[in-house]
Structures are given as structure tokens and as C-alpha cells.
Design a protein around this motif. Structure first.
Motif, PDB file in Angstrom:
ATOM      1  N   ASP A  64       0.834  -1.209   0.000  1.00  0.00           N
ATOM      2  CA  ASP A  64       0.000   0.000   0.000  1.00  0.00           C
ATOM      3  C   ASP A  64       0.862   1.249   0.000  1.00  0.00           C
ATOM      4  O   ASP A  64       1.604   1.502   0.943  1.00  0.00           O
ATOM      5  CB  ASP A  64      -0.917   0.018   1.225  1.00  0.00           C
ATOM      6  CG  ASP A  64      -2.076  -0.940   1.090  1.00  0.00           C
ATOM      7  OD1 ASP A  64      -2.563  -1.112  -0.043  1.00  0.00           O
ATOM      8  OD2 ASP A  64      -2.495  -1.518   2.113  1.00  0.00           O
ATOM      9  N   THR A  96      -4.889  -3.400  -6.411  1.00  0.00           N
ATOM     10  CA  THR A  96      -5.938  -2.941  -5.497  1.00  0.00           C
ATOM     11  C   THR A  96      -5.723  -1.459  -5.240  1.00  0.00           C
ATOM     12  O   THR A  96      -4.623  -1.044  -4.868  1.00  0.00           O
ATOM     13  CB  THR A  96      -5.878  -3.706  -4.164  1.00  0.00           C
ATOM     14  OG1 THR A  96      -5.960  -5.098  -4.426  1.00  0.00           O
ATOM     15  CG2 THR A  96      -7.015  -3.295  -3.252  1.00  0.00           C
ATOM     16  N   THR A  98      -7.423   1.876  -3.079  1.00  0.00           N
ATOM     17  CA  THR A  98      -8.279   2.080  -1.909  1.00  0.00           C
ATOM     18  C   THR A  98      -8.637   3.552  -1.753  1.00  0.00           C
ATOM     19  O   THR A  98      -7.781   4.423  -1.876  1.00  0.00           O
ATOM     20  CB  THR A  98      -7.556   1.592  -0.635  1.00  0.00           C
ATOM     21  OG1 THR A  98      -7.145   0.242  -0.827  1.00  0.00           O
ATOM     22  CG2 THR A  98      -8.465   1.670   0.575  1.00  0.00           C
ATOM     23  N   ARG A 108     -12.789  -0.243  -2.148  1.00  0.00           N
ATOM     24  CA  ARG A 108     -11.619  -0.753  -2.860  1.00  0.00           C
ATOM     25  C   ARG A 108     -12.020  -1.201  -4.261  1.00  0.00           C
ATOM     26  O   ARG A 108     -13.131  -1.636  -4.488  1.00  0.00           O
ATOM     27  CB  ARG A 108     -11.017  -1.956  -2.131  1.00  0.00           C
ATOM     28  CG  ARG A 108     -10.453  -1.629  -0.783  1.00  0.00           C
ATOM     29  CD  ARG A 108      -9.888  -2.844  -0.074  1.00  0.00           C
ATOM     30  NE  ARG A 108     -10.954  -3.806   0.186  1.00  0.00           N
ATOM     31  CZ  ARG A 108     -10.886  -5.106  -0.100  1.00  0.00           C
ATOM     32  NH1 ARG A 108      -9.817  -5.616  -0.635  1.00  0.00           N
ATOM     33  NH2 ARG A 108     -11.887  -5.902   0.172  1.00  0.00           N
TER      34      ARG A 108
END
Length: 135
Positions: A64, A96, A98, A108
Motif C-alpha cells: 500500500d 488494489t 483504496t 476498494r
């Protein structure tokens, strides 16, 4: 006296109805804009990953993060989706993104991409701090 109360209640009820309607229209518009941003960001990340794969023979994997200097992507100025993550499982890239702000914080978008088959999966998992009517 009764007549004066009904003369006040009806206009107040009409105003409350219109105010509530405006809120739901606004939230629906915000949702549409959020979903558009998710699609655009996913497309940009997959395009850059495909270019990276062409140069190096592998996808770039990262946790992330709001940006990737290798891919030349920075999501920190986006309205909704400001975190991205790339995971590689063999020849399959899972991206992914977010949403970290606003009413839809926690939403998401997950997409899977394979160089042989292209996009094999795209899903938006919505979370909201408010109940939305599905129209």
C-alpha cells in the motif's frame, strides 16, 4: 389556530422533502464520480505495469503506497483513491486501489491482469458511512 399550524406544517414538510432529495442526488453523483476515478486509475496503473513488463519481463510488486517512482504514478492528489497495491502471483498481476477519504472511505477496486488473457477480473467493493438507496 388549527389553520395556522397546517399552513406552516405543509411548507416545512415540502422543504424537508426537497432537502432530503438533494442530499441523495448529491451522494449518487459522488458515487458516480468515485467509480469513474476508480476505472481511470486502474487503467493507468495497468498500462504502466504492462509497459514495465515489456521492459523487464516481470510486473512490479509493491505494498500500500500513494506513489511509485518506477511506474511514474502518484495518487496523493486524487479526490478519492489515494492508495494502491500491486501483488504478483506467477503471471497474474492483482492491483488494489483504496479510497481513503470521504463518505466512501474504505471502498476498494480490485483488478486482475494477465499478459496472455488481459483483464480477467474487475470488482469494486463499496463501503460507505451512510446507507445509500440502490437505484
Amino acid at each position: 389556530m388549527k389553520r395556522n399550524i397546517s399552513a406552516v406544517v405543509f411548507p416545512v414538510a415540502v422543504c424537508a422533502f426537497f432537502a432530503l432529495s438533494v442530499c441523495f442526488v448529491y451522494l449518487k453523483q459522488v458515487r458516480i464520480e468515485m467509480l469513474n476515478e476508480a476505472g481511470i486509475i486502474t487503467g493507468v496503473i495497468l498500462k504502466k505495469q504492462n509497459m514495465y513488463f515489456t521492459q523487464t519481463g516481470k510486473f512490479l510488486e509493491f505494498g500500500d503506497t500513494p506513489s511509485s517512482s518506477e511506474l511514474g504514478i502518484d495518487l496523493s492528489a486524487n479526490v478519492f483513491f489515494t492508495l494502491m497495491k500491486a501483488e504478483v502471483y506467477g503471471d497474474v498481476l492483482t492491483v488494489t486501489i483504496t479510497n481513503t477519504k470521504g463518505f466512501f472511505k474504505g471502498t476498494r477496486s480490485v483488478s486482475k491482469f494477465d499478459n496472455k488473457n488481459g483483464m480477467t477480473h474487475y470488482e469494486v467493493i463499496e463501503k460507505s458511512s451512510i446507507p445509500l438507496p440502490r437505484l
